[in-house]
Scaffold this motif. Sequence first.
Motif, PDB file in Angstrom:
ATOM      1  N   VAL A  51      -5.121   6.851  -7.760  1.00  0.00           N
ATOM      2  CA  VAL A  51      -5.727   5.578  -7.706  1.00  0.00           C
ATOM      3  C   VAL A  51      -5.486   5.050  -6.084  1.00  0.00           C
ATOM      4  O   VAL A  51      -6.494   4.371  -5.691  1.00  0.00           O
ATOM      5  CB  VAL A  51      -4.996   4.854  -8.744  1.00  0.00           C
ATOM      6  CG1 VAL A  51      -5.472   3.316  -8.458  1.00  0.00           C
ATOM      7  CG2 VAL A  51      -5.504   5.181 -10.081  1.00  0.00           C
ATOM      8  N   GLU A  52      -4.425   5.123  -5.691  1.00  0.00           N
ATOM      9  CA  GLU A  52      -3.902   4.334  -4.493  1.00  0.00           C
ATOM     10  C   GLU A  52      -5.027   5.068  -3.305  1.00  0.00           C
ATOM     11  O   GLU A  52      -5.376   4.622  -2.399  1.00  0.00           O
ATOM     12  CB  GLU A  52      -2.759   4.561  -3.997  1.00  0.00           C
ATOM     13  CG  GLU A  52      -2.145   4.008  -2.655  1.00  0.00           C
ATOM     14  CD  GLU A  52      -0.830   4.173  -2.435  1.00  0.00           C
ATOM     15  OE1 GLU A  52      -0.468   3.518  -1.335  1.00  0.00           O
ATOM     16  OE2 GLU A  52      -0.247   4.924  -3.095  1.00  0.00           O
ATOM     17  N   HIS A  53      -4.993   6.462  -3.622  1.00  0.00           N
ATOM     18  CA  HIS A  53      -5.696   7.203  -2.653  1.00  0.00           C
ATOM     19  C   HIS A  53      -7.319   6.789  -2.561  1.00  0.00           C
ATOM     20  O   HIS A  53      -7.999   6.626  -1.394  1.00  0.00           O
ATOM     21  CB  HIS A  53      -5.547   8.754  -2.653  1.00  0.00           C
ATOM     22  CG  HIS A  53      -6.444   9.673  -1.805  1.00  0.00           C
ATOM     23  ND1 HIS A  53      -6.024   9.731  -0.496  1.00  0.00           N
ATOM     24  CD2 HIS A  53      -7.468  10.307  -1.887  1.00  0.00           C
ATOM     25  CE1 HIS A  53      -7.024  10.586  -0.011  1.00  0.00           C
ATOM     26  NE2 HIS A  53      -8.015  11.005  -0.831  1.00  0.00           N
ATOM     27  N   LEU A  54      -7.774   6.744  -3.650  1.00  0.00           N
ATOM     28  CA  LEU A  54      -9.199   6.305  -3.921  1.00  0.00           C
ATOM     29  C   LEU A  54      -9.621   5.005  -3.666  1.00  0.00           C
ATOM     30  O   LEU A  54     -10.726   4.630  -3.340  1.00  0.00           O
ATOM     31  CB  LEU A  54      -9.804   6.801  -5.349  1.00  0.00           C
ATOM     32  CG  LEU A  54      -9.623   8.324  -5.395  1.00  0.00           C
ATOM     33  CD1 LEU A  54     -10.011   8.738  -7.089  1.00  0.00           C
ATOM     34  CD2 LEU A  54     -10.544   9.103  -4.632  1.00  0.00           C
ATOM     35  N   THR A  55      -8.824   4.020  -3.784  1.00  0.00           N
ATOM     36  CA  THR A  55      -9.023   2.506  -3.453  1.00  0.00           C
ATOM     37  C   THR A  55      -8.887   2.215  -1.945  1.00  0.00           C
ATOM     38  O   THR A  55      -8.263   2.778  -1.440  1.00  0.00           O
ATOM     39  CB  THR A  55      -8.378   1.637  -4.422  1.00  0.00           C
ATOM     40  OG1 THR A  55      -6.943   1.774  -4.088  1.00  0.00           O
ATOM     41  CG2 THR A  55      -8.731   1.840  -5.705  1.00  0.00           C
ATOM     42  N   SER A  56      -9.717   1.339  -1.494  1.00  0.00           N
ATOM     43  CA  SER A  56      -9.430   0.867  -0.294  1.00  0.00           C
ATOM     44  C   SER A  56      -8.415  -0.121  -0.248  1.00  0.00           C
ATOM     45  O   SER A  56      -8.310  -0.969  -1.057  1.00  0.00           O
ATOM     46  CB  SER A  56     -11.026   0.448   0.323  1.00  0.00           C
ATOM     47  OG  SER A  56     -11.143  -0.847  -0.634  1.00  0.00           O
ATOM     48  N   PRO A  57      -7.973  -0.194   1.061  1.00  0.00           N
ATOM     49  CA  PRO A  57      -6.722  -1.320   1.096  1.00  0.00           C
ATOM     50  C   PRO A  57      -7.063  -2.473   1.238  1.00  0.00           C
ATOM     51  O   PRO A  57      -8.332  -2.786   1.766  1.00  0.00           O
ATOM     52  CB  PRO A  57      -6.243  -0.863   2.481  1.00  0.00           C
ATOM     53  CG  PRO A  57      -6.698   0.418   2.740  1.00  0.00           C
ATOM     54  CD  PRO A  57      -7.760   0.923   2.019  1.00  0.00           C
TER      55      PRO A  57
END
Length: 68
Positions: A51-57
């Motif tokens: 999820v962290e990898h796929l979402t933008s900061p």
Amino acid sequence: MKRQFALPVGAVAAMVVLTPTVIRTRSAPWAAGWTVILLGAVCLLMLLALVEHLTSPVDQPEADTREA
């Protein structure tokens, strides 16, 4: 991995280290429960990382799409 993963990764690492001791207790239901919890924690960490990898900061703005 970011700093918020430090505690869950540490907990999973401690469980991995303690797993041989748990298996030697000869309590099959307890060892089975331990294994299920360990596998669930590993799956949860993998899901959080995905999820962290796929979402933008949040703190970085989106790419500038204005035309010059």
